[in-house]
Design an enzyme around this catalytic site. Structure first.
Site, short mmCIF file in Angstrom:
data_model
loop_
_atom_site.label_atom_id
_atom_site.label_comp_id
_atom_site.label_asym_id
_atom_site.label_seq_id
_atom_site.Cartn_x
_atom_site.Cartn_y
_atom_site.Cartn_z
N GLY A 1 1.35 -2.85 -6.33
CA GLY A 1 1.23 -1.52 -5.74
C GLY A 1 -0.15 -0.93 -6.00
O GLY A 1 -1.13 -1.24 -5.31
N GLY A 2 -0.25 -0.11 -7.05
CA GLY A 2 -1.48 0.63 -7.33
C GLY A 2 -2.75 -0.22 -7.32
O GLY A 2 -3.76 0.18 -6.73
N HIS B 1 12.96 -2.46 -1.23
CA HIS B 1 12.12 -1.97 -2.33
C HIS B 1 12.89 -0.89 -3.10
O HIS B 1 13.62 -0.10 -2.50
CB HIS B 1 10.81 -1.41 -1.78
CG HIS B 1 9.79 -1.18 -2.85
ND1 HIS B 1 9.83 -0.08 -3.66
CD2 HIS B 1 8.74 -1.93 -3.26
CE1 HIS B 1 8.84 -0.16 -4.54
NE2 HIS B 1 8.16 -1.27 -4.31
N GLU C 1 11.21 -6.67 -9.43
CA GLU C 1 10.42 -5.48 -9.77
C GLU C 1 11.27 -4.53 -10.61
O GLU C 1 12.03 -3.71 -10.05
CB GLU C 1 10.01 -4.74 -8.49
CG GLU C 1 9.08 -5.51 -7.60
CD GLU C 1 8.24 -4.55 -6.75
OE1 GLU C 1 7.01 -4.62 -6.86
OE2 GLU C 1 8.81 -3.73 -6.01
N SER D 1 3.33 -2.72 -12.22
CA SER D 1 2.12 -2.50 -13.04
C SER D 1 1.30 -3.78 -13.23
O SER D 1 0.74 -4.02 -14.31
CB SER D 1 2.48 -1.89 -14.40
OG SER D 1 3.02 -0.60 -14.20
N GLY E 1 4.53 1.50 -11.33
CA GLY E 1 3.64 2.67 -11.38
C GLY E 1 3.57 3.35 -12.73
O GLY E 1 3.10 4.47 -12.84
N TRP F 1 0.83 -1.22 0.00
CA TRP F 1 0.00 0.00 0.00
C TRP F 1 0.86 1.27 0.00
O TRP F 1 0.32 2.37 -0.07
CB TRP F 1 -0.95 -0.01 1.20
CG TRP F 1 -1.99 -1.11 1.13
CD1 TRP F 1 -2.16 -2.00 0.10
CD2 TRP F 1 -2.98 -1.42 2.10
NE1 TRP F 1 -3.20 -2.85 0.40
CE2 TRP F 1 -3.72 -2.52 1.62
CE3 TRP F 1 -3.32 -0.89 3.36
CZ2 TRP F 1 -4.79 -3.08 2.33
CZ3 TRP F 1 -4.38 -1.45 4.08
CH2 TRP F 1 -5.10 -2.54 3.56
P1 13P Z 1 2.72 -0.82 -9.07
O1 13P Z 1 1.94 -2.12 -9.02
O2 13P Z 1 1.94 0.37 -8.69
O3 13P Z 1 3.47 -0.70 -10.35
O4 13P Z 1 3.84 -0.94 -7.91
C1 13P Z 1 4.62 -2.07 -7.85
C2 13P Z 1 5.38 -2.05 -6.58
O5 13P Z 1 6.27 -1.25 -6.41
C3 13P Z 1 4.99 -3.01 -5.55
O6 13P Z 1 5.92 -3.03 -4.52
#
Ligand code: 13P
Length: 269
Positions: free
Chosen positions: A245-246, A109, A181, A224, A187, A10
């Site tokens: 994330g999002g 991260h 990642e 993403s 994002g 989050w």
């Molecule tokens: P998004 O899913 O928003 O691209 O973020 C990925 C992330 O950094 C999860 O830790």
């Protein structure tokens, strides 16, 4: 059957009231999905709220309404410091996370590495401390866009992972997972190709073997991930889940990803 894990990161979103509402919606949705599809094979589900919302989430998980579903979700810390306590303003230790209901922590991260200038050695020290304290660790690695363009992806992954292998405490087997990642995919809506994620996962496993890590090492993909594209990652053989994330900030999209993970696990049986 491939065991799957989906982690909702989050990030710096949700105050305690918002976190409570989001977690309730996810738990209600999970209950509903379980009514439709039965008990399995569901992925392991984690959510990593901001530290200030952990207490609200812990309370929500204790709510009688969710007694049937509560086993399905764990809380994770978004970061952890390597000392247990002391004069480290702003830091949160592994014992503090454990006492706040977390069983897992995200470490290294790319936002910590890039924005907060965390080094490879520091990330590895954090992983070590978390594992020693009894947490499970999701250790993040990933290259920047320029590094990929220069063909340096695998070298970057090796460099980020290298300090980890020598610091891993005895007994960390089964309590470490790597999240691949790519920074350019986070994002941006520019998710990596599943085949590229597969290649990175195979490389990470090989590095782990060379680094002396015993046994299987789960690799998750992050960047993403959406309900629409998640299934493609869960179908490639070496990806065992997603760090989201999002799309984890809305119950409907997070639940869509959990459904895709269930189908991915089923498809691999
Ligand atoms: P998004 O899913 O928003 O691209 O973020 C990925 C992330 O950094 C999860 O830790």
């Amino acid at each position: 059957m491939k065991p799957m894990t989906v982690v909702g990161n989050w990030k710096m979103h949700t105050n305690p009231a918002e976190a409570r509402a989001l977690l309730r919606d996810i738990l209600r949705g999970l209950t509903h999905l379980r009514e439709i599809h039965g008990s399995g094979p569901w992925p392991r589900v984690l959510v990593a709220p901001p530290f200030t919302s952990l207490a609200a989430c812990q309370e929500t998980l204790r709510d009688d309404e969710f007694a049937e579903t509560v086993w399905a979700i764990h809380l994770a810390g978004q970061d952890v410091f390597w000392e247990a306590e002391g004069a480290y303003t702003g830091a949160i230790s592994a014992p503090m996370l454990l006492a706040s209901g977390c069983r897992e922590a995200v470490v290294g991260h790319s936002e910590r590495r890039r924005i907060f200038r965390e080094t490879e050695e520091e990330a590895a020290k954090k992983a070590k401390a978390a594992l020693e304290a009894g947490l499970e660790v999701f250790f993040c690695v990933g290259e920047e866009e320029k590094e990929r363009e220069r063909g340096e992806t695998l070298a970057v992954l090796r460099r980020q992972l290298e300090p980890l292998w020598s610091l891993l405490p005895e007994g960390s087997q089964g309590r470490l997972a790597i999240a691949y990642e790519p920074v350019w995919a986070i994002g941006t809506g520019k998710a990596a190709q599943p085949q590229d994620a597969e290649e990175a996962a195979l490389f990470i496993r090989e590095e782990a073997r060379k680094g002396g890590y015993p046994g299987d090492l789960p690799v998750l993909y992050g960047g993403s991930v959406t309900p629409e594209n998640a299934g493609a990652y869960f179908q490639v053989p070496s990806i065992q889940g997603a760090l989201v994330g999002g799309a984890s900030l809305k119950a409907a999209s997070f639940l869509g990803i959990l459904e895709a993970a269930r189908k991915g696990a089923e498809g691999s049986s």
